[in-house]
Motif scaffolding. Structure first.
Motif, mmCIF file in Angstrom:
data_model
loop_
_atom_site.group_PDB
_atom_site.id
_atom_site.type_symbol
_atom_site.label_atom_id
_atom_site.label_comp_id
_atom_site.label_asym_id
_atom_site.label_seq_id
_atom_site.Cartn_x
_atom_site.Cartn_y
_atom_site.Cartn_z
ATOM 1 N N CYS A 99 0.811 -1.219 0.000
ATOM 2 C CA CYS A 99 0.000 0.000 0.000
ATOM 3 C C CYS A 99 0.850 1.277 0.000
ATOM 4 O O CYS A 99 0.605 2.174 -0.820
ATOM 5 C CB CYS A 99 -0.970 -0.016 1.178
ATOM 6 S SG CYS A 99 -2.250 1.259 1.085
ATOM 7 N N LEU A 107 0.912 4.271 -2.789
ATOM 8 C CA LEU A 107 0.670 5.659 -2.397
ATOM 9 C C LEU A 107 1.771 6.586 -2.913
ATOM 10 O O LEU A 107 1.495 7.701 -3.374
ATOM 11 C CB LEU A 107 0.570 5.765 -0.872
ATOM 12 C CG LEU A 107 -0.725 5.257 -0.235
ATOM 13 C CD1 LEU A 107 -0.569 5.150 1.282
ATOM 14 C CD2 LEU A 107 -1.899 6.167 -0.577
ATOM 15 N N ILE A 157 -6.102 12.046 -0.697
ATOM 16 C CA ILE A 157 -5.894 10.595 -0.757
ATOM 17 C C ILE A 157 -6.109 10.010 0.630
ATOM 18 O O ILE A 157 -5.561 10.505 1.617
ATOM 19 C CB ILE A 157 -4.478 10.225 -1.249
ATOM 20 C CG1 ILE A 157 -4.215 10.766 -2.650
ATOM 21 C CG2 ILE A 157 -4.301 8.704 -1.247
ATOM 22 C CD1 ILE A 157 -2.843 10.424 -3.197
ATOM 23 N N GLN A 158 -6.909 8.967 0.702
ATOM 24 C CA GLN A 158 -7.145 8.243 1.953
ATOM 25 C C GLN A 158 -6.759 6.779 1.731
ATOM 26 O O GLN A 158 -6.813 6.284 0.603
ATOM 27 C CB GLN A 158 -8.627 8.331 2.349
ATOM 28 C CG GLN A 158 -9.178 9.749 2.408
ATOM 29 C CD GLN A 158 -10.689 9.790 2.309
ATOM 30 O OE1 GLN A 158 -11.357 8.760 2.251
ATOM 31 N NE2 GLN A 158 -11.239 10.998 2.254
ATOM 32 N N HIS A 159 -6.381 6.114 2.787
ATOM 33 C CA HIS A 159 -6.105 4.682 2.658
ATOM 34 C C HIS A 159 -6.482 3.964 3.942
ATOM 35 O O HIS A 159 -6.570 4.580 5.010
ATOM 36 C CB HIS A 159 -4.627 4.439 2.318
ATOM 37 C CG HIS A 159 -3.669 4.807 3.419
ATOM 38 N ND1 HIS A 159 -3.268 6.108 3.643
ATOM 39 C CD2 HIS A 159 -3.035 4.058 4.352
ATOM 40 C CE1 HIS A 159 -2.429 6.140 4.657
ATOM 41 N NE2 HIS A 159 -2.274 4.913 5.109
ATOM 42 N N ARG A 160 -6.718 2.673 3.814
ATOM 43 C CA ARG A 160 -7.081 1.886 4.989
ATOM 44 C C ARG A 160 -6.694 0.426 4.779
ATOM 45 O O ARG A 160 -6.547 -0.049 3.649
ATOM 46 C CB ARG A 160 -8.573 2.003 5.293
ATOM 47 C CG ARG A 160 -9.489 1.410 4.209
ATOM 48 C CD ARG A 160 -10.037 0.049 4.645
ATOM 49 N NE ARG A 160 -10.862 -0.559 3.618
ATOM 50 C CZ ARG A 160 -10.423 -1.450 2.746
ATOM 51 N NH1 ARG A 160 -9.143 -1.792 2.738
ATOM 52 N NH2 ARG A 160 -11.232 -2.001 1.850
ATOM 53 N N ALA A 166 -6.157 -4.203 1.205
ATOM 54 C CA ALA A 166 -5.558 -2.855 1.224
ATOM 55 C C ALA A 166 -6.358 -1.982 0.275
ATOM 56 O O ALA A 166 -6.619 -2.374 -0.871
ATOM 57 C CB ALA A 166 -4.100 -2.910 0.802
ATOM 58 N N ILE A 171 -7.201 2.141 -1.251
ATOM 59 C CA ILE A 171 -6.855 3.557 -1.399
ATOM 60 C C ILE A 171 -8.041 4.264 -2.043
ATOM 61 O O ILE A 171 -8.598 3.765 -3.033
ATOM 62 C CB ILE A 171 -5.596 3.738 -2.269
ATOM 63 C CG1 ILE A 171 -4.373 3.106 -1.599
ATOM 64 C CG2 ILE A 171 -5.329 5.226 -2.536
ATOM 65 C CD1 ILE A 171 -3.127 3.091 -2.486
ATOM 66 N N ARG A 172 -8.413 5.407 -1.490
ATOM 67 C CA ARG A 172 -9.482 6.216 -2.079
ATOM 68 C C ARG A 172 -8.900 7.561 -2.492
ATOM 69 O O ARG A 172 -8.299 8.263 -1.675
ATOM 70 C CB ARG A 172 -10.629 6.412 -1.099
ATOM 71 C CG ARG A 172 -11.796 7.235 -1.677
ATOM 72 C CD ARG A 172 -12.973 7.222 -0.720
ATOM 73 N NE ARG A 172 -13.483 5.865 -0.570
ATOM 74 C CZ ARG A 172 -14.151 5.443 0.505
ATOM 75 N NH1 ARG A 172 -14.369 6.255 1.509
ATOM 76 N NH2 ARG A 172 -14.593 4.200 0.554
ATOM 77 N N VAL A 174 -4.020 -4.162 -4.416
ATOM 78 C CA VAL A 174 -4.437 -2.938 -3.729
ATOM 79 C C VAL A 174 -5.635 -2.384 -4.501
ATOM 80 O O VAL A 174 -5.536 -2.171 -5.715
ATOM 81 C CB VAL A 174 -3.310 -1.891 -3.673
ATOM 82 C CG1 VAL A 174 -3.814 -0.596 -3.029
ATOM 83 C CG2 VAL A 174 -2.110 -2.431 -2.900
ATOM 84 N N ILE A 234 -8.042 0.508 -5.626
ATOM 85 C CA ILE A 234 -8.025 1.966 -5.747
ATOM 86 C C ILE A 234 -9.397 2.439 -6.197
ATOM 87 O O ILE A 234 -9.892 1.999 -7.236
ATOM 88 C CB ILE A 234 -6.953 2.435 -6.753
ATOM 89 C CG1 ILE A 234 -5.573 1.895 -6.377
ATOM 90 C CG2 ILE A 234 -6.924 3.952 -6.827
ATOM 91 C CD1 ILE A 234 -4.510 2.151 -7.434
#
Length: 218
Positions: free
Chosen positions: A17, A21, A43-46, A77, A79-80, A141, A143
Motif C-alpha cells: 500500500c 501511495l 488521498i485516503q487509505h485503509r 488494502a 486507497i481512495r 491494492v 483503488i
C-alpha cells in the motif's frame, strides 16, 4: 483467524500500500507537467480489519484463513482518491495502467455506468510487486477514484440509508431520494467541468509528441 495469523496476513499489504501511495503522489505532481495544477484533492487509505475480513469470508461461505483471504479478497488494502474533475480520474487511471510493473487485476467504471442506486466511482485493483530477498510476489491494492461530488454522495448515502433500526419502507424511500440526488450532483459536476483549466491538456501533449515523432521520420 487468530491475531497472530491476522498480523502475518497483513504484513505484505502494509508493504504494498505505501508503495502504491508513493506512485500516486508522484503522479499527482507530474501528470499535468505543463501546469502547477494537481488532479488529486485528497488521498485516503485503509487496511481491512480482522473482523471485516472474517465477515466477508463468511459471506463468501469460506473459512477464515490466511490462504482464503489472499486468494479471494482483493480489497484487504484500499486507497481512495478524491479528484477535482471527472477528466482527472480518467487521466490518472490511464497513467496508473501505463506503469508496466503493475498488474491490472480488475477495472470497473461506475462513472460511465453508475450502479442502480446512483453510486459513481472508478475502481481499479492493481497487483503491486513486493520484493523479498530471493523472490517477488504481487499483492492486490484496491483503488477507488471519485470526484468530491461523488464522495459527498457516497458518504451521505452510507450514513443516511443504512441505519439498522430503520423500517424497510423508510429505507426504500431514502434510497429512492438518493438516486435522484445522484443525478442532481452529476449535472452539477458537468457544470463545474467548464472551469477545468487542464481539460484536454494530455491530449494536446500526445498530439504534440506525435507531431515531433513524425517530423523526425521525414
Amino acid at each position: 483467524m487468530t491475531n497472530e495469523q491476522y498480523y502475518a496476513l497483513m504484513e505484505p499489504y502494509h508493504n504494498a500500500c505505501p508503495m502504491m501511495l508513493t506512485r500516486l503522489e508522484v503522479l499527482n505532481h507530474t501528470l499535468y507537467e505543463k501546469t502547477t495544477v494537481c488532479p488529486i484533492h485528497n488521498i485516503q487509505h485503509r487496511m481491512k480489519e480482522k473482523k471485516s475480513i472474517e465477515e466477508k469470508l463468511l459471506r463468501l461461505k469460506l473459512t477464515s484463513s490466511i490462504a482464503n483471504a489472499r486468494d479471494y479478497l482483493q480489497d484487504v488494502a484500499g486507497i481512495r482518491i478524491i479528484c477535482f474533475f471527472v477528466e482527472d480520474i480518467y487521466n490518472l487511471a490511464k497513467a496508473v495502467k501505463r506503469q508496466t510493473d503493475l498488474v491490472i487485476i480488475k477495472e470497473r467504471d461506475y462513472i460511465s455506468c453508475p450502479k442502480v442506486n446512483g453510486y459513481r466511482s472508478f475502481h481499479l485493483v492493481v497487483g503491486v510487486p513486493v520484493y523479498y530477498r530471493d523472490t517477488m510476489e504481487y499483492f492486490p491494492v484496491e483503488i477507488q477514484m471519485r470526484t468530491m461530488a461523488m464522495d459527498l454522495w457516497a458518504s451521505m448515502e452510507h450514513r443516511v440509508c443504512y441505519k439498522k433500526e430503520m423500517e424497510e419502507a423508510e429505507k426504500q424511500r431514502r434510497r429512492k431520494a438518493f438516486t435522484e440526488y445522484a443525478g442532481l450532483l452529476e449535472e452539477l459536476e458537468k457544470q463545474f467541468e467548464i472551469y477545468n483549466e487542464t481539460a484536454g491538456i494530455l491530449e494536446e501533449s500526445q498530439v504534440s509528441w506525435e507531431s515531433k515523432k513524425n517530423l523526425k521520420r521525414i
